[in-house]
Design a protein around this motif. Structure first.
Motif, PDB file in Angstrom:
ATOM      1  N   LEU A 144      42.080  -2.451  -2.111  1.00 24.44           N
ATOM      2  CA  LEU A 144      42.944  -3.092  -3.139  1.00 24.44           C
ATOM      3  C   LEU A 144      42.393  -3.142  -4.262  1.00 24.44           C
ATOM      4  N   VAL A 145      43.152  -2.698  -5.512  1.00 24.66           N
ATOM      5  CA  VAL A 145      42.525  -2.913  -6.935  1.00 24.66           C
ATOM      6  C   VAL A 145      43.557  -3.810  -7.652  1.00 24.66           C
ATOM      7  N   ARG A 146      42.792  -4.796  -8.343  1.00 26.85           N
ATOM      8  CA  ARG A 146      43.549  -5.802  -9.063  1.00 26.85           C
ATOM      9  C   ARG A 146      43.166  -5.278 -10.631  1.00 26.85           C
ATOM     10  N   LEU A 147      44.292  -5.140 -11.173  1.00 29.19           N
ATOM     11  CA  LEU A 147      44.168  -5.110 -12.511  1.00 29.19           C
ATOM     12  C   LEU A 147      44.414  -6.331 -13.342  1.00 29.19           C
ATOM     13  N   ILE A 148      43.504  -6.796 -14.388  1.00 27.95           N
ATOM     14  CA  ILE A 148      44.269  -8.272 -15.061  1.00 27.95           C
ATOM     15  C   ILE A 148      43.852  -8.092 -16.442  1.00 27.95           C
TER      16      ILE A 148
END
Length: 376
Positions: A359-363
């Protein structure tokens, strides 16, 4: 919960143990009609659905029986003790810490359960915490007995929370041994608009609490306008939430996505109570129902970024004009990579990752987005 078996809104990614056709009645609906359809799926009325499961009221004493399967710690210490969100210790990165005290369900140790007296300090007894206070619904059944929002908790911490709303504490006037705290609400950012006393659980369980609220206002949609005034509610049967608290709960729902522990609890309660929390099975329902009312909505749709190739073998590329923080988690919730991504630095090496789902979280400063990644 976000460390133990972390799942980022994975309804479309992984399948869970729910009956075939359980949510068919909700298909194709959005907004408040979707909430009403979900109410009809999970309530105790025979609504004439093709797939009908009638909720069962097991009584107030039945909660303790339900907890023996729904709220055992098989995730942190993994020792089968009572999983109490107000005493379980987890740091801000989701790493497990040793608990200061634990309770047991074992018959030979019955003294852990509330005896009706005592509870003047932490670690003496556990009892039943109504996440939505009983005073809201005059302690009426079946609300009083609904395990989907009534949880085991330390008796003393339960008393410190009292009937206060949940929110973001500015300066705490009391803090539990696991970091749950009470104090005036932080009147800024996503929690702006309320200044009175609130209670704030640790980050690990904020999403759990939020989804209990979304369940409650859906399950009891027909009754809620007759409930007593509560600061978190606006008196309506559709939106239900005061704007400040809708923003808070939605933020918590996003920041602390559904975990395997929540799914396991949902399944255990379904086995006993014959209904489910739809917002654990389908986290996307929250946005679909309340999108028109969410003040924070734009903050979470403002990242423009593409990620490729997917599936990936070696280098993962991003197309973006923004500076982004990148966090990649495996399906156990472990952070396996933290990087910066921008138009200049637009690729990361994932060749050393094991095959599987990540799971890739981009903030960014404007919001955040989560994407599924398959490593070949």
């Amino acid at each position: 919960m976000k460390h133990i078996y972390f799942l980022f809104l994975l309804t479309s990614f992984l399948s869970f143990a729910q009956p075939t056709g359980y949510y068919d009645w909700a298909n194709g609906r959005n907004g408040y009609p979707l909430k009403t359809a979900l109410k009809e799926i999970i309530d105790a009325n025979n609504d004439g659905l093709s797939t009908e499961y009638l909720s069962v009221d097991n009584g107030y004493g039945g909660l303790y029986i339900t907890y023996e399967t729904s709220d055992r710690d098989n995730y942190f210490e993994d020792n089968g003790t009572v999983l109490d969100m107000y005493s379980e210790r987890v740091d801000s990165d989701g790493n497990n810490l040793a608990d200061n005290y634990e309770y047991t369900y074992e018959i030979e140790n019955p003294d852990d359960r509330d005896s009706g007296s005592g509870g003047t300090s932490e670690g003496e007894y556990y009892n039943r915490e109504h996440v939505i206070p009983q005073s809201v619904f005059d302690s009426d059944d079946p609300m009083r007995n609904d395990a989907h929002f009534v949880i085991p908790s330390d008796k003393f911490v339960n008393a410190q929370r009292g009937n206060f709303p949940f929110g973001v504490v500015d300066s705490p006037d009391w803090t539990s041994t696991n970091g749950s705290k009470r104090g005036n609400n932080l009147n800024s950012g996503y929690s702006a608009g309320y200044t009175n006393t609130v209670f704030e659980p640790i980050d690990e369980f904020k999403g759990d609490i939020a989804r209990m609220f979304f369940y409650f206002v859906t399950r009891y949609e027909d009754d809620i306008t007759g409930f007593n005034t509560y600061d978190m509610f606006d008196g309506s049967s559709d939106k239900v939430f005061n704007q400040t608290f809708l923003n808070i709960l939605y933020q918590w729902h996003l920041d602390d996505p559904v975990s395997i522990r929540e799914q396991d609890r949902n399944n255990a309660i379904f086995a006993r109570q014959n209904n489910r929390n739809p917002f654990i099975d389908h986290p996307e329902y929250v946005q679909q129902i309340w999108s028109a009312s969410l003040s924070t909505e734009n903050n979470y749709n403002s990242i423009s970024v593409s990620m490729y190739p997917n599936p990936v073998k070696n280098n993962l590329h991003f197309s973006t004009t923004q500076d982004l923080d990148l966090i990649i988690y495996d399906v156990l919730g472990k952070k396996v990579l933290i990087e910066k991504v921008s138009s200049d630095q637009n690729s990361v090496d994932v060749s050393s990752f094991n095959k599987g789902i990540y799971l890739v979280r981009l903030i960014s400063e404007n919001g955040q987005v989560t994407k599924k990644l398959i490593k070949q």
